[in-house]
Design an enzyme around this catalytic site. Structure first.
Site, PDB file in Angstrom:
ATOM      1  N   ARG A  12       0.835  -1.207   0.000  1.00 53.15           N
ATOM      2  CA  ARG A  12       0.000   0.000   0.000  1.00 53.15           C
ATOM      3  C   ARG A  12       0.860   1.242   0.000  1.00 53.15           C
ATOM      4  NH1 ARG A  12      -5.097   1.353  -1.586  1.00 53.15           N
ATOM      5  NH2 ARG A  12      -6.079   2.969  -0.262  1.00 53.15           N
ATOM      6  N   GLU A  17     -12.572 -22.214  27.388  1.00 55.27           N
ATOM      7  CA  GLU A  17     -11.476 -22.786  28.172  1.00 55.27           C
ATOM      8  C   GLU A  17     -11.144 -21.876  29.349  1.00 55.27           C
ATOM      9  OE1 GLU A  17     -11.091 -25.866  26.457  1.00 55.27           O
ATOM     10  OE2 GLU A  17     -10.916 -26.056  28.618  1.00 55.27           O
TER      11      GLU A  17
HETATM   12  C1  LIG Z   1      -4.308 -26.557  17.052  1.00 55.01           C
HETATM   13  C2  LIG Z   1      -4.603 -26.213  18.497  1.00 55.01           C
HETATM   14  C3  LIG Z   1      -5.984 -25.637  18.623  1.00 55.01           C
HETATM   15  C4  LIG Z   1      -6.155 -25.014  20.000  1.00 55.01           C
HETATM   16  C5  LIG Z   1      -7.537 -24.444  20.128  1.00 55.01           C
HETATM   17  C6  LIG Z   1      -8.433 -25.431  20.822  1.00 55.01           C
HETATM   18  C7  LIG Z   1      -9.846 -25.107  20.455  1.00 55.01           C
HETATM   19  C8  LIG Z   1     -10.757 -25.483  21.546  1.00 55.01           C
HETATM   20  C9  LIG Z   1     -12.166 -25.180  21.131  1.00 55.01           C
HETATM   21  C10 LIG Z   1     -12.926 -24.581  22.252  1.00 55.01           C
HETATM   22  C11 LIG Z   1     -13.275 -25.623  23.236  1.00 55.01           C
HETATM   23  C12 LIG Z   1     -13.772 -25.042  24.506  1.00 55.01           C
HETATM   24  C13 LIG Z   1     -13.975 -25.855  25.534  1.00 55.01           C
HETATM   25  C14 LIG Z   1     -14.397 -25.304  26.805  1.00 55.01           C
HETATM   26  O1  LIG Z   1     -14.637 -24.124  26.979  1.00 55.01           O
HETATM   27  S1  LIG Z   1     -14.466 -26.487  28.026  1.00 55.01           S
HETATM   28  C15 LIG Z   1     -15.065 -25.621  29.445  1.00 55.01           C
HETATM   29  C16 LIG Z   1     -14.039 -24.660  29.978  1.00 55.01           C
HETATM   30  N1  LIG Z   1     -14.470 -24.181  31.247  1.00 55.01           N
HETATM   31  C17 LIG Z   1     -13.634 -23.577  32.092  1.00 55.01           C
HETATM   32  O2  LIG Z   1     -12.477 -23.312  31.811  1.00 55.01           O
HETATM   33  C18 LIG Z   1     -14.212 -23.265  33.440  1.00 55.01           C
HETATM   34  C19 LIG Z   1     -13.333 -22.304  34.207  1.00 55.01           C
HETATM   35  N2  LIG Z   1     -13.487 -22.537  35.645  1.00 55.01           N
HETATM   36  C20 LIG Z   1     -12.561 -23.295  36.319  1.00 55.01           C
HETATM   37  O3  LIG Z   1     -11.579 -23.775  35.814  1.00 55.01           O
HETATM   38  C21 LIG Z   1     -12.801 -23.457  37.804  1.00 55.01           C
HETATM   39  O4  LIG Z   1     -14.184 -23.291  38.066  1.00 55.01           O
HETATM   40  C22 LIG Z   1     -12.007 -22.416  38.647  1.00 55.01           C
HETATM   41  C23 LIG Z   1     -10.557 -22.758  38.546  1.00 55.01           C
HETATM   42  C24 LIG Z   1     -12.262 -21.020  38.151  1.00 55.01           C
HETATM   43  C25 LIG Z   1     -12.498 -22.489  40.091  1.00 55.01           C
HETATM   44  O5  LIG Z   1     -12.476 -23.831  40.437  1.00 55.01           O
HETATM   45  P1  LIG Z   1     -12.851 -24.274  41.943  1.00 55.01           P
HETATM   46  O6  LIG Z   1     -13.974 -23.451  42.425  1.00 55.01           O
HETATM   47  O7  LIG Z   1     -12.983 -25.739  41.968  1.00 55.01           O
HETATM   48  O8  LIG Z   1     -11.511 -23.969  42.665  1.00 55.01           O
HETATM   49  P2  LIG Z   1     -11.075 -22.757  43.583  1.00 55.01           P
HETATM   50  O9  LIG Z   1     -11.039 -21.479  42.825  1.00 55.01           O
HETATM   51  O10 LIG Z   1     -11.889 -22.814  44.827  1.00 55.01           O
HETATM   52  O11 LIG Z   1      -9.571 -23.213  43.869  1.00 55.01           O
HETATM   53  C26 LIG Z   1      -9.372 -24.325  44.734  1.00 55.01           C
HETATM   54  C27 LIG Z   1      -7.918 -24.697  44.598  1.00 55.01           C
HETATM   55  O12 LIG Z   1      -7.764 -25.445  43.398  1.00 55.01           O
HETATM   56  C28 LIG Z   1      -6.765 -24.861  42.583  1.00 55.01           C
HETATM   57  N3  LIG Z   1      -7.122 -25.094  41.195  1.00 55.01           N
HETATM   58  C29 LIG Z   1      -8.181 -24.602  40.537  1.00 55.01           C
HETATM   59  N4  LIG Z   1      -8.187 -25.046  39.258  1.00 55.01           N
HETATM   60  C30 LIG Z   1      -7.097 -25.843  39.132  1.00 55.01           C
HETATM   61  C31 LIG Z   1      -6.541 -26.591  38.043  1.00 55.01           C
HETATM   62  N5  LIG Z   1      -7.110 -26.590  36.819  1.00 55.01           N
HETATM   63  N6  LIG Z   1      -5.425 -27.290  38.251  1.00 55.01           N
HETATM   64  C32 LIG Z   1      -4.839 -27.285  39.483  1.00 55.01           C
HETATM   65  N7  LIG Z   1      -5.288 -26.582  40.567  1.00 55.01           N
HETATM   66  C33 LIG Z   1      -6.419 -25.876  40.373  1.00 55.01           C
HETATM   67  C34 LIG Z   1      -6.796 -23.414  42.959  1.00 55.01           C
HETATM   68  O13 LIG Z   1      -5.591 -22.791  42.601  1.00 55.01           O
HETATM   69  C35 LIG Z   1      -7.001 -23.500  44.452  1.00 55.01           C
HETATM   70  O14 LIG Z   1      -5.786 -23.832  45.024  1.00 55.01           O
HETATM   71  P3  LIG Z   1      -5.474 -23.273  46.497  1.00 55.01           P
HETATM   72  O15 LIG Z   1      -6.586 -23.823  47.353  1.00 55.01           O
HETATM   73  O16 LIG Z   1      -4.119 -23.828  46.794  1.00 55.01           O
HETATM   74  O17 LIG Z   1      -5.500 -21.794  46.385  1.00 55.01           O
HETATM   75  C1  LIG Z   2     -17.130 -20.698  21.022  1.00 56.11           C
HETATM   76  C2  LIG Z   2     -17.273 -21.385  22.349  1.00 56.11           C
HETATM   77  C3  LIG Z   2     -17.010 -22.748  22.451  1.00 56.11           C
HETATM   78  C4  LIG Z   2     -17.197 -23.411  23.657  1.00 56.11           C
HETATM   79  N1  LIG Z   2     -16.974 -24.773  23.716  1.00 56.11           N
HETATM   80  C5  LIG Z   2     -17.222 -25.425  24.866  1.00 56.11           C
HETATM   81  C6  LIG Z   2     -17.075 -26.848  24.934  1.00 56.11           C
HETATM   82  O1  LIG Z   2     -16.743 -27.495  23.956  1.00 56.11           O
HETATM   83  N2  LIG Z   2     -17.351 -27.468  26.117  1.00 56.11           N
HETATM   84  C7  LIG Z   2     -17.746 -26.777  27.233  1.00 56.11           C
HETATM   85  O2  LIG Z   2     -17.976 -27.390  28.266  1.00 56.11           O
HETATM   86  N3  LIG Z   2     -17.869 -25.405  27.205  1.00 56.11           N
HETATM   87  C8  LIG Z   2     -17.628 -24.736  26.054  1.00 56.11           C
HETATM   88  N4  LIG Z   2     -17.762 -23.365  26.007  1.00 56.11           N
HETATM   89  C9  LIG Z   2     -18.238 -22.643  27.196  1.00 56.11           C
HETATM   90  C10 LIG Z   2     -17.114 -21.866  27.849  1.00 56.11           C
HETATM   91  O3  LIG Z   2     -16.215 -22.713  28.475  1.00 56.11           O
HETATM   92  C11 LIG Z   2     -17.714 -20.873  28.857  1.00 56.11           C
HETATM   93  O4  LIG Z   2     -18.500 -19.951  28.150  1.00 56.11           O
HETATM   94  C12 LIG Z   2     -16.587 -20.145  29.596  1.00 56.11           C
HETATM   95  O5  LIG Z   2     -15.992 -21.021  30.512  1.00 56.11           O
HETATM   96  C13 LIG Z   2     -17.086 -18.887  30.318  1.00 56.11           C
HETATM   97  O6  LIG Z   2     -18.050 -19.251  31.283  1.00 56.11           O
HETATM   98  P1  LIG Z   2     -19.458 -18.479  31.317  1.00 56.11           P
HETATM   99  O7  LIG Z   2     -20.019 -18.530  29.954  1.00 56.11           O
HETATM  100  O8  LIG Z   2     -20.203 -19.030  32.452  1.00 56.11           O
HETATM  101  O9  LIG Z   2     -19.045 -16.984  31.634  1.00 56.11           O
HETATM  102  P2  LIG Z   2     -19.406 -16.160  32.974  1.00 56.11           P
HETATM  103  O10 LIG Z   2     -18.563 -16.659  34.086  1.00 56.11           O
HETATM  104  O11 LIG Z   2     -20.869 -16.130  33.125  1.00 56.11           O
HETATM  105  O12 LIG Z   2     -18.834 -14.723  32.530  1.00 56.11           O
HETATM  106  C14 LIG Z   2     -19.644 -13.574  32.485  1.00 56.11           C
HETATM  107  C15 LIG Z   2     -18.874 -12.438  33.143  1.00 56.11           C
HETATM  108  O13 LIG Z   2     -18.792 -12.713  34.543  1.00 56.11           O
HETATM  109  C16 LIG Z   2     -17.454 -12.517  34.994  1.00 56.11           C
HETATM  110  N5  LIG Z   2     -17.195 -13.360  36.162  1.00 56.11           N
HETATM  111  C17 LIG Z   2     -17.611 -14.625  36.354  1.00 56.11           C
HETATM  112  N6  LIG Z   2     -17.196 -15.074  37.558  1.00 56.11           N
HETATM  113  C18 LIG Z   2     -16.494 -14.082  38.150  1.00 56.11           C
HETATM  114  C19 LIG Z   2     -15.801 -13.927  39.387  1.00 56.11           C
HETATM  115  N7  LIG Z   2     -15.737 -14.915  40.295  1.00 56.11           N
HETATM  116  N8  LIG Z   2     -15.183 -12.765  39.622  1.00 56.11           N
HETATM  117  C20 LIG Z   2     -15.217 -11.752  38.703  1.00 56.11           C
HETATM  118  N9  LIG Z   2     -15.872 -11.824  37.520  1.00 56.11           N
HETATM  119  C21 LIG Z   2     -16.497 -12.978  37.253  1.00 56.11           C
HETATM  120  C22 LIG Z   2     -16.602 -12.923  33.794  1.00 56.11           C
HETATM  121  O14 LIG Z   2     -15.291 -12.323  33.879  1.00 56.11           O
HETATM  122  C23 LIG Z   2     -17.426 -12.347  32.636  1.00 56.11           C
HETATM  123  O15 LIG Z   2     -17.071 -10.970  32.462  1.00 56.11           O
HETATM  124  C24 LIG Z   2     -17.606 -22.684  24.808  1.00 56.11           C
HETATM  125  C25 LIG Z   2     -17.836 -21.314  24.716  1.00 56.11           C
HETATM  126  C26 LIG Z   2     -17.675 -20.655  23.496  1.00 56.11           C
HETATM  127  C27 LIG Z   2     -17.947 -19.170  23.407  1.00 56.11           C
END
Ligand SMILES: CCCCCCCCCCC/C=C/C(=O)SCCNC(=O)CCNC(=O)[C@H](O)C(C)(C)COP(=O)(O)OP(=O)(O)OC[C@H]1O[C@@H](n2cnc3c(N)ncnc32)[C@H](O)[C@@H]1OP(=O)(O)O
Ligand SMILES: Cc1cc2nc3c(=O)[nH]c(=O)nc-3n(C[C@H](O)[C@H](O)[C@H](O)COP(=O)(O)OP(=O)(O)OC[C@H]3O[C@@H](n4cnc5c(N)ncnc54)[C@H](O)[C@@H]3O)c2cc1C
Length: 636
Positions: free
Chosen positions: A316, A430
């Site tokens: 560009r 995730e």
């Molecule tokens: C080519 C490559 C391609 C790459 C792209 C891939 C494409 C993927 C497509 C999309 C697929 C998507 C799938 C999904 O979204 S699956 C669902 C995902 N969901 C989440 O991630 C949920 C998030 N929430 C959590 O993980 C837990 O609820 C959270 C950790 C937030 C809280 O858990 P919990 O209430 O049980 O625990 P506490 O906060 O009370 O902590 C207690 C203690 O446990 C420790 N902790 C927590 N999590 C973990 C862990 N994962 N491993 C180890 N330890 C963990 C935490 O630190 C606390 O420890 P202490 O007590 O020592 O403080």
């Molecule tokens: C494209 C896509 C693919 C997905 N694929 C999968 C799959 O294959 N399998 C599966 O199981 N899930 C899947 N998910 C779901 C995904 O893992 C959740 O949407 C994600 O973990 C976020 O959780 P939530 O939707 O409950 O968000 P929420 O937690 O409801 O977030 C809403 C708002 O609340 C805030 N919030 C929540 N808790 C707190 C807190 N304690 N303190 C401060 N702020 C807070 C967040 O920061 C955010 O701003 C997918 C989602 C998408 C968009």
């Protein structure tokens, strides 16, 4: 003109061995060979074309995705591709599909958390795609709060059965990819209830559909959750909704000892729950695994956008013509460089942090097998924090690359709108990025309370300012007698600072390795300095308040950044060539290798269905009466 390299003059400026940099970017000569071979295989096969996605309806789009997934599998089987080559093929097909979750989550969950007997039963079927799995954790009412999930799995020792049930509307599984229309099985997360006692959330392998006619099994209600952000984008994926109505989970009973989806807990045939003495958080192991792959994926997505924006910025020209000569290349404007080159540096930085995180995950997995849980907290904090940091920076970076391309960046044919629409959910799935940073903040609070102020002395000298910044941010927050919740917004900032420290220090460590190729290490040093100084400039308030830099240092850092941009400028095209992306994978006219942009843009415009007729459909019904009415009015 076709066949002419309009960027040859840029490529001739390169001061380093591009082929050697391609090996560094790929990770090894073997990795480069696999990537290069498979990307060209996909690019040359019309069965994998993707330039028509934005013109398809949702049903046509989805059916086309199923066709491609089946075609990819046939290619893998016919060519006897290895697991590594097959993964690369799915990567270069570049289309969100149920296979992402089958290979990216369902199989890893069984490998990482299944018992020996479960692995022996399910993995052979999954590897042969005789079953198709999804990861069903998130519910309509809960995603972030896993412990808030409502689905129940009740063991009835009288009948030796597990009953999976959705007790409320909000307990409906909601979002799992591949669930809506394709998956035959799910790893469903549910509250385990044995003998009337609840034992928290565990994973269960549950069949959803008949392997004969794909109809949902008794008690299973399943479907797609509807259109998502963008037109093509993630609408190639059937994110689904699932309700269980007292579903008999026969598969958990198939084994002598009824094994929930975890080697960390068992329910015996006598109905006794056995929790072994491992952290219950191992139930989250699959999420930790995927988070580390997402960091590597961030470098891929950001490098694609940067490749497009860099090549187009060199093509560009706008303003600056002297005496009728050519206008100035926009890549030569300091503002364009100050926006583009930090993103180029970030792409390389995320590549190397992704390599390190892959090592960290492998190390913690090995330790877990020896019941060594000592590094589990750090592995959780690193995967959570770096997933958050890299996906936020990448999503913002893709949008910045669109803006760096001006109006043409907004065309679908630039590849950037689709790349953005497909990528941005990475900030949510995730683990929502803020929720994950809160986990890092919690880890830092614990570390500070255990180690005192010094979080770690194990960092390279060049990161002292970064380390001091984190310690200062933590001290400012930890010293104040207010609760975690009250300070959480500030602590999240400290968590981001901690993750930036990790990225900078790992980039520096990478440069301490042997890096072959003329001028390659020097280029990486420039990019490392750009990444570090750009962040120092962006967050200079933090650094100044720590006292470890003065305003003069901040000014010098800014001067140095400008100098570094000038050093990158002649190498910019070569640095993005090193990603070795085919035009097919980039999917962008603005980013095409030969830089022959304008003729390709013009040609592509006429292919739009709207241009199939010179007079648009609807003219006679709506426009002509309008015009005629205006003419009548004009005569009045
Ligand atoms: C080519 C490559 C391609 C790459 C792209 C891939 C494409 C993927 C497509 C999309 C697929 C998507 C799938 C999904 O979204 S699956 C669902 C995902 N969901 C989440 O991630 C949920 C998030 N929430 C959590 O993980 C837990 O609820 C959270 C950790 C937030 C809280 O858990 P919990 O209430 O049980 O625990 P506490 O906060 O009370 O902590 C207690 C203690 O446990 C420790 N902790 C927590 N999590 C973990 C862990 N994962 N491993 C180890 N330890 C963990 C935490 O630190 C606390 O420890 P202490 O007590 O020592 O403080
Ligand atoms: C494209 C896509 C693919 C997905 N694929 C999968 C799959 O294959 N399998 C599966 O199981 N899930 C899947 N998910 C779901 C995904 O893992 C959740 O949407 C994600 O973990 C976020 O959780 P939530 O939707 O409950 O968000 P929420 O937690 O409801 O977030 C809403 C708002 O609340 C805030 N919030 C929540 N808790 C707190 C807190 N304690 N303190 C401060 N702020 C807070 C967040 O920061 C955010 O701003 C997918 C989602 C998408 C968009």
């Amino acid at each position: 003109m076709e066949g002419v390299d309009h960027l040859a003059h840029e490529r001739n400026k390169s001061e380093f061995d591009v082929d050697a940099m391609k090996i560094v970017w790929a990770g090894s000569p073997h990795a480069f060979d696999v990537s290069d071979r498979i990307s060209k295989l996909v690019a040359s096969d019309p069965g994998f074309r993707k330039d028509n996605r934005s013109t398809l309806s949702r049903k046509e789009l989805f059916k086309n995705t199923l066709r491609k997934a089946a075609y990819a599998w046939k290619t893998i089987v016919d060519l006897r591709l290895s697991e590594e080559e097959a993964a690369k093929l799915r990567f270069y097909v570049d289309e969100p599909a149920f296979t992402d979750l089958h290979w990216g989550m369902f199989i890893p969950a069984i490998k990482g958390q299944g018992t020996e007997e479960q692995q022996q039963k399910w993995l052979p079927l999954a590897y042969k795609m005789q079953i198709i799995g999804c990861y069903a954790q998130t519910e309509l009412g809960h995603g972030s709060n896993v412990q808030g999930l409502e689905t129940t799995a009740t063991f009835d020792s009288q009948t030796d059965e597990f009953i999976i049930h959705s007790p409320t509307l909000t307990s409906s599984k909601w979002w799992p990819g591949g669930l809506g229309k394709v998956a035959t099985h799910a790893i469903a997360y549910a509250r385990l209830i044995v003998g009337g006692r609840e034992h928290g959330v565990h994973g269960f392998i549950v069949q959803l559909r008949s392997l004969e006619d794909h109809s949902p099994l008794l008690g299973i209600t399943v479907g797609d959750i509807g259109m998502k952000f963008g037109n093509g984008a993630y609408n190639t994926m059937d994110n689904g909704v699932l309700q269980f109505d007292h579903v008999l989970d026969v598969y958990s009973i198939a084994f002598a000892s009824i094994a929930v989806m975890l080697w960390v807990s068992q329910v015996t045939c006598e109905g006794k729950y056995k929790q072994s003495d491992v952290p219950r958080q191992l139930v989250y192991g699959t999420m930790v695994y995927v988070r580390q792959t997402i960091v590597a994926d961030a470098s891929c997505a950001l490098s694609r956008a940067v490749c497009i924006a860099t090549r187009y910025s060199a093509v560009r020209r706008q303003f600056g013509s002297q005496n009728g000569g050519p206008e100035t290349q926009v890549i030569d404007y300091k503002t364009q460089q100050s926006r583009l080159f930090p993103l180029l540096a970030s792409a390389y930085a995320f590549r190397f942090i992704g390599e390190w995180l892959k090592w960290l995950y492998a190390d913690v997995t090995q330790r877990l097998q020896a019941n060594d849980f000592s590094t589990l907290p750090e592995a959780h904090a690193c995967t959570a924090g770096l997933k958050s940091l890299t996906t936020t920076a990448t999503a913002d970076g893709i949008e910045e690359c669109r803006k760096l391309c001006g109006g043409h960046g907004y065309l679908c044919s630039s590849g950037l709108p689709e790349l953005f629409a497909v990528y941005v959910p990475a900030c949510t799935y995730e683990g929502d990025n803020t929720v994950l940073l809160l986990q890092v903040a919690r880890f830092l609070m614990k570390t500070v309370s255990q180690l005192g102020s010094r979080l770690s002395s194990k960092k390279p000298v060049g990161t002292i300012a970064y380390m001091t910044r984190v310690e200062h941010l933590m001290q400012c927050r930890c010293g104040v007698q207010r609760g975690f919740a009250e300070l959480s917004a500030d602590l999240v900032e400290a968590a981001v600072a901690h993750c930036q420290l990790i990225v900078v220090s790992k980039f520096i460590e990478k440069l301490q390795q042997e890096i072959p190729g003329k001028g390659v290490k020097q280029q990486l040093e420039v990019l490392c300095n750009i990444y570090a100084l750009f962040l120092l400039h962006k967050h200079q308030g933090d650094f100044l308040s720590t006292g470890c830099i003065t305003p003069k240092h901040a000014a010098l850092a800014n001067d140095e950044l400008r100098s570094l941009y000038s050093q990158v400028r002649p190498n910019a095209i070569a640095l993005v060539d090193a990603f070795n992306y085919t035009d097919h994978y980039l999917g962008s006219i603005l980013g095409c290798y030969d830089g022959n942009v304008y003729p390709k843009l013009y040609e592509a415009a006429w292919k739009d269905p709207l241009n199939e007729s010179v007079v648009p459909d609807g003219y006679h019904l709506y426009i002509r009466p309008l015009l005629k009415q205006e003419i009548r009015t004009a005569r009045l």
